[in-house]
Enzyme design. Structure first.
Site, PDB file in Angstrom:
ATOM      1  CG  ASN A   1    -112.447 -32.950 104.663  1.00 63.54           C
ATOM      2  OD1 ASN A   1    -111.515 -32.264 104.251  1.00 63.54           O
ATOM      3  ND2 ASN A   1    -113.078 -33.838 103.905  1.00 63.54           N
ATOM      4  CD1 TRP A   2    -111.421 -27.403 108.272  1.00 59.57           C
ATOM      5  CD2 TRP A   2    -109.718 -25.979 107.956  1.00 59.57           C
ATOM      6  NE1 TRP A   2    -111.073 -26.890 109.488  1.00 59.57           N
ATOM      7  CE2 TRP A   2    -110.020 -26.011 109.338  1.00 59.57           C
ATOM      8  CE3 TRP A   2    -108.677 -25.151 107.519  1.00 59.57           C
ATOM      9  CZ2 TRP A   2    -109.325 -25.244 110.278  1.00 59.57           C
ATOM     10  CZ3 TRP A   2    -107.984 -24.394 108.456  1.00 59.57           C
ATOM     11  CH2 TRP A   2    -108.307 -24.438 109.821  1.00 59.57           C
ATOM     12  CE  LYS A   3    -115.684 -32.047 102.183  1.00 57.29           C
ATOM     13  NZ  LYS A   3    -116.945 -32.476 101.596  1.00 57.29           N
TER      14      LYS A   3
ATOM     15  CG  HIS B   1    -113.497 -37.372 101.231  1.00 52.65           C
ATOM     16  ND1 HIS B   1    -114.317 -36.934 100.217  1.00 52.65           N
ATOM     17  CD2 HIS B   1    -114.019 -36.883 102.382  1.00 52.65           C
ATOM     18  CE1 HIS B   1    -115.293 -36.198 100.743  1.00 52.65           C
ATOM     19  NE2 HIS B   1    -115.126 -36.154 102.056  1.00 52.65           N
TER      20      HIS B   1
ATOM     21  CD  GLU C   1    -115.639 -33.912  98.529  1.00 52.42           C
ATOM     22  OE1 GLU C   1    -114.586 -33.409  98.954  1.00 52.42           O
ATOM     23  OE2 GLU C   1    -116.760 -33.657  99.017  1.00 52.42           O
TER      24      GLU C   1
ATOM     25  CD  GLU D   1    -117.207 -38.399 105.042  1.00 57.10           C
ATOM     26  OE1 GLU D   1    -117.372 -37.438 105.780  1.00 57.10           O
ATOM     27  OE2 GLU D   1    -116.527 -38.363 104.004  1.00 57.10           O
TER      28      GLU D   1
ATOM     29  N   GLY E   1    -122.271 -32.823 101.563  1.00 57.28           N
ATOM     30  CA  GLY E   1    -122.437 -31.485 100.993  1.00 57.28           C
ATOM     31  C   GLY E   1    -123.807 -31.238 100.379  1.00 57.28           C
TER      32      GLY E   1
ATOM     33  CB  SER F   1    -125.442 -32.912 105.477  1.00 57.78           C
ATOM     34  OG  SER F   1    -125.153 -32.693 104.112  1.00 57.78           O
TER      35      SER F   1
ATOM     36  N   GLY G   1    -117.588 -31.546 107.113  1.00 62.75           N
ATOM     37  CA  GLY G   1    -117.100 -30.730 106.004  1.00 62.75           C
ATOM     38  C   GLY G   1    -117.519 -29.282 106.200  1.00 62.75           C
ATOM     39  N   GLY G   2    -118.589 -28.873 105.519  1.00 60.86           N
ATOM     40  CA  GLY G   2    -119.050 -27.479 105.516  1.00 60.86           C
ATOM     41  C   GLY G   2    -119.113 -26.841 106.900  1.00 60.86           C
TER      42      GLY G   2
HETATM   43  P1  PGA Z   1    -120.186 -32.222 104.587  1.00 62.82           P
HETATM   44  O1  PGA Z   1    -118.874 -33.032 104.190  1.00 62.82           O
HETATM   45  O2  PGA Z   1    -120.207 -32.167 106.099  1.00 62.82           O
HETATM   46  O3  PGA Z   1    -119.998 -30.847 103.971  1.00 62.82           O
HETATM   47  O4  PGA Z   1    -121.351 -32.957 104.033  1.00 62.82           O
HETATM   48  C1  PGA Z   1    -118.463 -34.144 104.917  1.00 62.82           C
HETATM   49  C2  PGA Z   1    -117.214 -34.724 104.293  1.00 62.82           C
HETATM   50  O5  PGA Z   1    -117.122 -34.752 103.061  1.00 62.82           O
HETATM   51  O6  PGA Z   1    -116.296 -35.176 105.010  1.00 62.82           O
END
Ligand code: PGA
Length: 252
Positions: A9-11, A97, A99, A169, A175, A214, A235-236
């Site tokens: 997930n590149w956000k 998600h 977010e 998640e 994050g 993470s 994510g990251g």
């Molecule tokens: P993260 O994000 O790996 O940066 O914690 C995961 C996500 O939000 O899908």
């Protein structure tokens, strides 16, 4: 056998040129990935079409969108419909998600509309669930996740349910560098599977349930060795081809 999936997930990261470069780097090394592991990448909307051209004629990497509109089309300035995403073509859409739930107030009603759009347009769903830190501290994490599933996944037609992937998640792990322990994650994944089995019976045994929050090369092996963890939503660490591929190579 359940599908094993590692999804990036590149956000809201990378320019189009950077996204194309990252995709090319991933495609060059897909031979590192164990057989039976599917890779998915979810770039921002602007990147989907050029990235989809790079993904033609190969099966190792599939394309996902990070979001879609709840309406089928029309006068909704700035929105992107599921029909448009299917025409790219995208195979998956991420819905729910944390977010989106937190920053854009997406509630169960909105999420259900989005899910119906995704499924009506023939795509698969990566549906995110997870508790906040205060929920876990009050020992409410199972109730919170059960409610997220009950309101939007359980009402689905069993035939559509075949196209559902769940991502657990925990919000406190996204994050933040804090990862759920393998025991905490496995306990929740097992709970999710047995909860879904109450509605979808045997089908729940083959639902891929991904862990997110993470997840990185240093902890993926331990997480992916748990019996109910079928991969990750990353994510990251998905913004670097090397880390993403190392995570995807972490299955025993
Ligand atoms: P993260 O994000 O790996 O940066 O914690 C995961 C996500 O939000 O899908």
């Amino acid at each position: 056998m359940r599908k094993k999936i590692v999804a990036g997930n590149w956000k809201m990261n990378t320019t189009v040129a950077e996204g194309i470069q990252l995709t090319k780097e991933i495609l060059l090394e897909t031979n590192r990935i164990p057989k039976g592991v599917d890779l998915v990448i979810a770039p921002p909307f602007t990147h989907l079409f050029p990235v989809s051209r790079l993904l033609e004629n190969q099966k190792a990497v599939s394309l996902a969108a990070q979001n879609c509109a709840e309406e089928p089309g029309g006068a909704f300035t700035g929105e992107v419909s599921a029909t448009m995403l299917a025409s790219v073509p995208c195979e998956y859409v991420i819905v729910g998600h944390s977010e989106r739930r937190t920053y854009y107030q997406e509630n169960d009603r909105v999420l259900l509309s989005k899910i119906n759009q995704v499924l009506a347009n023939g795509m698969s769903l990566i549906f995110c669930v997870g508790e906040r830190l205060e929920d876990r501290e009050k020992d409410m994490h199972f109730q919170v996740v059960a409610s997220q599933l009950r309101e939007v996944i359980c009402p689905l037609d069993p035939a559509d349910y075949q196209r559902v992937i769940i991502a657990y998640e925990p919000v406190w792990a996204i994050g933040t560098g804090k990862t759920a322990s393998a025991d905490q994650a496995q306990e929740m994944h097992e709970f999710i599977r047995s909860f879904l089995a109450q509605t979808f019976a045997e089908a729940a045994q083959v639902t891929p349930i991904l862990y997110g929050g993470s997840c990185k090369p240093s902890n993926a092996k331990e997480l992916f060795s748990c019996p109910d963890i079928d991969g990750g939503l990353i994510g990251g660490a998905s913004l670097t081809a090397d880390d993403f591929l190392a995570i995807a190579s972490s299955f025993a």
